[in-house]
Every structure is written in C-alpha cells, then in structure tokens.
Design an enzyme around this catalytic site. Structure first.
Site, short mmCIF file in Angstrom:
data_model
loop_
_atom_site.label_atom_id
_atom_site.label_comp_id
_atom_site.label_asym_id
_atom_site.label_seq_id
_atom_site.Cartn_x
_atom_site.Cartn_y
_atom_site.Cartn_z
N SER A 266 31.98 55.37 22.25
CA SER A 266 31.15 56.32 21.53
C SER A 266 31.38 57.77 21.92
O SER A 266 32.47 58.28 21.75
CB SER A 266 29.68 55.93 21.71
OG SER A 266 28.89 56.69 20.87
N HIS A 267 30.37 58.41 22.51
CA HIS A 267 30.47 59.84 22.81
C HIS A 267 31.23 60.11 24.11
O HIS A 267 31.42 61.27 24.47
CB HIS A 267 29.06 60.44 22.91
CG HIS A 267 28.23 59.81 23.99
ND1 HIS A 267 27.70 58.54 23.84
CD2 HIS A 267 27.87 60.24 25.21
CE1 HIS A 267 27.04 58.24 24.95
NE2 HIS A 267 27.12 59.24 25.79
N ASP B 59 30.03 61.95 16.39
CA ASP B 59 30.59 61.58 17.69
C ASP B 59 31.79 60.66 17.56
O ASP B 59 32.28 60.39 16.46
CB ASP B 59 29.51 60.96 18.58
CG ASP B 59 29.10 59.57 18.12
OD1 ASP B 59 29.20 59.30 16.91
OD2 ASP B 59 28.69 58.75 18.96
N ASP C 257 32.41 57.45 17.62
CA ASP C 257 32.39 56.29 16.74
C ASP C 257 31.59 56.52 15.47
O ASP C 257 31.35 55.58 14.70
CB ASP C 257 31.87 55.06 17.49
CG ASP C 257 30.44 55.23 17.98
OD1 ASP C 257 30.03 56.38 18.22
OD2 ASP C 257 29.74 54.22 18.11
N ASP D 45 28.42 57.37 14.78
CA ASP D 45 27.02 57.00 14.54
C ASP D 45 26.04 58.12 14.86
O ASP D 45 24.86 58.02 14.55
CB ASP D 45 26.65 55.70 15.28
CG ASP D 45 26.91 55.75 16.77
OD1 ASP D 45 27.39 56.79 17.26
OD2 ASP D 45 26.65 54.73 17.44
N ARG D 46 26.51 59.20 15.49
CA ARG D 46 25.60 60.32 15.80
C ARG D 46 25.82 61.48 14.85
O ARG D 46 26.88 61.60 14.24
CB ARG D 46 25.84 60.83 17.21
CG ARG D 46 25.54 59.83 18.28
CD ARG D 46 25.58 60.51 19.62
NE ARG D 46 25.35 59.54 20.67
CZ ARG D 46 24.99 59.85 21.91
NH1 ARG D 46 24.83 61.12 22.23
NH2 ARG D 46 24.80 58.91 22.80
N LYS E 135 22.80 53.45 13.91
CA LYS E 135 22.61 54.84 13.52
C LYS E 135 23.85 55.28 12.76
O LYS E 135 24.91 54.67 12.89
CB LYS E 135 22.31 55.72 14.72
CG LYS E 135 23.29 55.64 15.89
CD LYS E 135 22.70 56.38 17.08
CE LYS E 135 23.68 56.52 18.23
NZ LYS E 135 23.62 55.35 19.13
C1 VG1 Z 1 22.67 57.24 25.14
C2 VG1 Z 1 21.52 57.81 24.35
C3 VG1 Z 1 20.86 56.73 23.51
C4 VG1 Z 1 21.93 56.09 22.62
C5 VG1 Z 1 23.08 55.59 23.46
C6 VG1 Z 1 24.22 55.06 22.62
O1 VG1 Z 1 22.20 56.25 26.03
O2 VG1 Z 1 20.58 58.42 25.21
O3 VG1 Z 1 19.83 57.29 22.76
O4 VG1 Z 1 21.37 55.02 21.90
O5 VG1 Z 1 23.61 56.65 24.25
O6 VG1 Z 1 24.68 56.05 21.75
P1 VG1 Z 1 21.96 56.53 27.59
O7 VG1 Z 1 21.59 55.21 28.17
O8 VG1 Z 1 23.23 57.12 28.12
O9 VG1 Z 1 20.84 57.53 27.64
V1 VG1 Z 1 26.31 56.04 21.31
O10 VG1 Z 1 26.47 57.10 20.07
O11 VG1 Z 1 27.03 56.46 22.82
O12 VG1 Z 1 26.65 54.47 20.96
CO CO Z 2 28.15 56.78 19.09
#
Ligand code: VG1
Ligand code: CO
Length: 544
Positions: free
Chosen positions: A113-114, A278, A280, A282-283, A377
């Site tokens: 993801s990010h 981001d 993948d 979804d953000r 998302k």
């Molecule tokens: C983070 C965010 C959370 C989100 C998760 C996955 O998690 O705070 O809101 O659902 O990333 O997003 P954490 O545990 O690091 O706070 V993604 O776009 O990285 O799949």
């Molecule tokens: Co993501």
C-alpha cells in the site's frame, strides 16, 4: 501436471497486521517465505480448490515474480480459475470489484500500500474473502496459526505465464484469465456517478484538475477514466506510469509525501481540484486551490452531499468511521437521522456492516473513503464523488468545506505520526499510558481536565466478535480528545500515531490553523506520554 510437494519449516512473524502481511522485499525474497504464507492461505481457507481466485498487485518491485510463484501454487492446490489483471496489475478496489463481479471465492492482493517500494522497500500480501473485503480477524488468525505449523507447500514445475496480453490460458488443469485491470471497475464507476455532468465540468474550460498517481497503480485507472472517459485534458494526470519503485517516492497521499501536487495546488495558477492516491489505489487526498481537505472532513462532506450522486440518490442506510477518525461524519449522520458506527482502525471491520446493509459510506482519517459498491476503500471513487458534487453544486472545494463547517461546526483535527521509533521505547510509551488510564479521570493536564479514558474495544454488531486494545483514548471535559496507537502496517521500528480532535462550533473561529487550535491537546498529550522526550524526537515525522 505433476504436483510437487516441497518440504518447508514454519517461519516466525507471518502475522498479518492492520492490512495484510508486510515485510521488506528482501524478506519476501527468502526461499519459502512467500510460499509458506500462500500455502497457509490455501490450507486455512477452505474451498479455494475448485473455485475462482482473483490475483493482482500494485506493480511494486517483486510483484511480477510473486505472481508467477502464486500461479504455480494455485494450480498445484487445485484452484479452478485465476482471474489476473494484465501485467499482474490490479488496484485494491478493482480487485475487490472483480472478486464480487466474478463470484470468486477470494483474492490475493500483492501490495504494501502506502509503504515505499523498490528492492530496498516493502512488499506485502493480503487475502480478501468472497465479499471482496479484507479477511476478518478470525481468518487472518487461522492463516497465521497455519504458518506456525506448516511443513510442506505445493507447486508445479511450469514456465512463467505471459501476463502481458488479455485472454485465457491453461496452467495444468487451472484456467488463467488475464483481464484488463480497468474495464470492470470503470463500468461500476459509470453506474454510480453522473459521467455526463462530470464530463461537462471537465471539458467546459473553466475547471482544471490535477490527479497525482504518485507513479503507483491508479495511473492506468486515472488515465482511462479521468482523461479517457471524462475528457480531462491530457496532462491532468501526473506521475501516471506505475513504476516498481514509485519513482523513489513514498506513495502516501498526504501533504508531506505528495509534495509535487501540493506545490501545484498552492502555486501560481493552481488548478481548481487536486487529488492523489496511494500505492495500491485505495486512499485519496482531496485538495482545493490553496486548501487541503482533511480526510475526516471529506467523509463528512460526501455523506452530507450523497443524494446529489446517482448511486446514492436513495440516501444512506448508515455511515461508519474508524475510531480515530473525527466525529465530523457523526454530526451529518445525526442530521440525516441514520446510524453512525465506530470501528477499530482497518477496513476489515467495515465488511460486516456493509454486508448487512447497516452502513453505506465508510471512512478513515488515514485518507480512506469507500462505500458498499466494493468492500475496500477506493481512492478514485472518492475523487469521482467529489467531482460529481462539484459538477452539481458548483463553487470551489474550499467553499464546499467552509459551508459544511458553517452548518455542522468544525471538528478541528490532526494526526501526528512518529515514524521509525525504537520498538521497545514505543511499546513502553503505549504500555505506560495504558496503565495510567484508570487514574486519569479528574486529572488536569496542560490546563485540560480529563473526563474519561479507555482502551478502545469493539464488539461487532453483526457477528458479536470482540476486538480489544484498538487504541488508547483520553477525553477531556470540553469534548476534545486524544488517541494514541501503534501502527500495524510498518516494517521498520515502530510508528506511533497521535490523533488530536477538538470541536469548534463558532464560525468566526473556523479559519484558525489546525495546529494552533490543537496546541493545548498537543501539550496535554506530551504531558501524559512524554512521547517526544522519550522517543528523542522534537517533532512528528508527518503531520496530516
Ligand atoms: C494505516 C491506517 C489505517 C489503514 C491502514 C491500511 O494503518 O492508519 O487507517 O486502514 O493503514 O491502509 P496503521 O495500522 O498503520 O495505522 V493501506 O492504504 O496501507 O492498505
Ligand atoms: Co492503500
């Protein structure tokens, strides 16, 4: 097709976090690492044999190798059909859509993801269930248990499959269908949004848009939908070619990491609307001219304006937000007379509410917004939602948010991330505050009086499952609060997240800078945790 049984041994630490298993690329490249986890999914999730699996990833480094490994293992494990995005690419929301529209039993999504990518970056894998959403905790726990007992994995000997062309091929007895990663998703977007009106907005010449795909997966989606189908001029999408290392950037759409977009939106001759997504897809981050919309406010604005969008014209059944997300959407739900649910962080907790028809829109403060159209998302969906609202209402992004504040009041909000903190120190900071919680009510810290303090626990209203220790909350007498939790997505050290929120009803004070307005809470948090002093940081790594 000769199935090979390869002996292996359990590997510690294959525990999915907030969203899947994420580790350094070098870890995933170790012999057996990916294989052990994937075999554990096949072993722990009944019914994948003989069924359809959706497979794709965000194109980061190692995506191409991992896809081939998984295809061979899927064939050996008796999967009947794999639907895979061309080039091995699928955004997370598009994978969710495909699982649903193809009636697949589940999906494997390759992404961190990010988190940054490239040979020295991160890789990740996530299993989604048949509703298209992230596997709930009981499934990820079963997968984790299996990784601790695994002694063999199954594969076949076969050459790599050519994934560059759409069409069907066989791998042993398994059918592989390579599909256009965008087509089915784009069709769903056309059903939800008024493409005619958005097209008029984007082509009439007085409204300019800039979408920053951050060299990640949404590039092809944004090119096809925003520029192709909706007529935004070529060049409206920037950084639109997915790269294995995201061009060296950090594909997290926040004001710190999406600096090119922010530069444009705050520069001379700025476009009217800016957005970023981001790794993948979804953000989303929404930016007006000289104006950043916080994700919590964005969710509230979407909820308040939902009926101006065709897909939500019938109204909302309810809304849901993660606990640290601001209560801005709660106020909209109250005005609409619909329920508002508060869940732990992570999209997997929204699945039951969406399946049960209890919520229509969901969101997180971390730039995630979505609805019951899929079970993830969805970054581009949020962008189209905003464009649809702008096309119907007119005005600027900033006007829409300011009018929203005037009507509902402003939930002034910010998140402070301290990244790469020593794990032991971070764990101790959280443990100490947790221990102190019972003694806090009645205490005055930094001039603020504590009314209530707890460790957030959630009972799922659909299946009654309980999730504990989801974040420490301290509420103050004036209605403000702070939340402290450890990130569950990082791969290096620990990331501490401090969430700050204060309600401001007075319209005369809505223009105030969020950090200034939250200073008393920032001071109270430091007094309660000693976070800066103990982690040796003088400021957060990222402020959103
Ligand atoms: C983070 C965010 C959370 C989100 C998760 C996955 O998690 O705070 O809101 O659902 O990333 O997003 P954490 O545990 O690091 O706070 V993604 O776009 O990285 O799949
Ligand atoms: Co993501």
């Amino acid at each position: 097709m000769q199935v090979q049984t390869v002996p292996t041994r359990p590997i510690e630490g294959q525990l999915p976090g907030t969203s899947g298993l994420r580790k350094k690329v070098a870890v995933f490249q170790r012999p057996g690492y990916l294989e052990n986890f994937v075999q554990s999914v096949f072993d722990a999730v009944p019914g994948l044999a003989g069924h359809t699996l959706v497979l794709g990833g965000d194109g980061r480094f190692h995506n191409d190798r991992a896809i081939q490994t998984i295809l061979r293992m899927a064939a050996a494990n008796g999967v009947a059909r794999v639907v895979v995005g061309r080039g091995g690419l699928l955004s997370t929301p598009a994978a969710s859509e495909l699982i649903r529209s193809r009636g697949a039993h589940g999906g494997l999504i390759l992404s961190a993801s990010h988190n940054p990518g490239g040979p020295d970056g991160d890789f990740g894998i996530k299993y989604n269930i048949s509703n298209g959403g992230p596997a709930p905790e009981k499934v990820t726990e079963a997968i984790h248990q299996r990784t601790l007992a695994i002694h063999r994995y199954l594969t076949i000997e076969a050459a790599d499959i050519d994934l560059q062309r759409t069409g069907q091929t066989m791998l042993g007895a398994m059918r592989i269908e390579v599909v256009d990663p965008v087509a089915s998703y784009a069709t769903l977007m056309q059903q939800l949004f008024d493409f005619g009106r958005i097209r008029t907005l984007l082509t009439r010449g007085d409204f300019r848009l800039c979408f920053d795909a951050m060299h990640a997966i949404t590039g092809p989606y944004a090119h096809a939908i925003l520029e192709g189908q909706l007529g935004a001029p070529a060049g409206s999408v920037i950084n639109g070619t997915p790269l294995p290392d995201f061009g060296g950037g950090h594909p997290d759409p926040n004001p710190t990491y999406a600096e090119e977009l922010i530069g444009r939106m705050f520069g001379a001759d700025a476009p009217d609307f800016g957005a970023a997504s981001d790794g993948d897809g979804d953000r989303n981050m929404i930016v007006g001219r000289n104006f950043i919309v916080t994700p919590s406010d964005s969710l509230a604005v979407l909820a308040a304006n939902a009926t101006s969008v065709p897909g939500y014209a019938a109204g909302l059944k309810g809304v849901a937000r993660s606990m640290p997300t601001s209560a801005a959407v709660d106020r909209v739900a109250q005005a609409l007379g619909v329920p508002c649910y508060e869940t732990p962080t992570g999209w997997k907790f929204f699945g039951n509410l969406l399946d049960a028809g209890m919520a229509t829109l969901c969101g997180e403060e971390s730039a995630g917004t979505g609805s019951d159209h899929v079970r993830e998302k969805d970054g581009l969906w949020a962008v189209l939602f905003w464009l649809n609202i702008l096309a119907v209402r007119g005005g600027s992004v900033e006007q829409i948010v300011r009018e929203h504040w005037q009507r509902y009041g402003r939930n002034v909000y910010s998140r402070h991330d301290y990244e790469g903190v020593d794990s032991a120190v971070a764990t101790q900071i959280v443990a100490d505050l947790r221990d102190a919680l019972p003694s806090l009510p009645g205490r005055v810290v930094g001039g603020l009086s504590v009314s209530r303090a707890d460790d957030f626990a959630y009972t799922d209203p659909v299946d009654a499952s309980v999730s504990r220790a989801q974040g420490l909350r301290v509420f103050f007498q004036d209605g403000s609060r702070i939340v402290l939790r450890l990130s569950g997505t990082g791969t290096e050290g620990a990331t501490l997240r401090l969430y700050l929120e204060r309600y401001e009803p007075d319209a005369a004070r809505h223009g105030i800078d969020a950090q200034a307005a939250l200073q008393p809470l920032i001071d109270a948090a430091e007094a309660l945790t000693g976070l800066k002093a103990r982690s040796g940081r003088d400021r957060p790594t990222v402020i959103t």
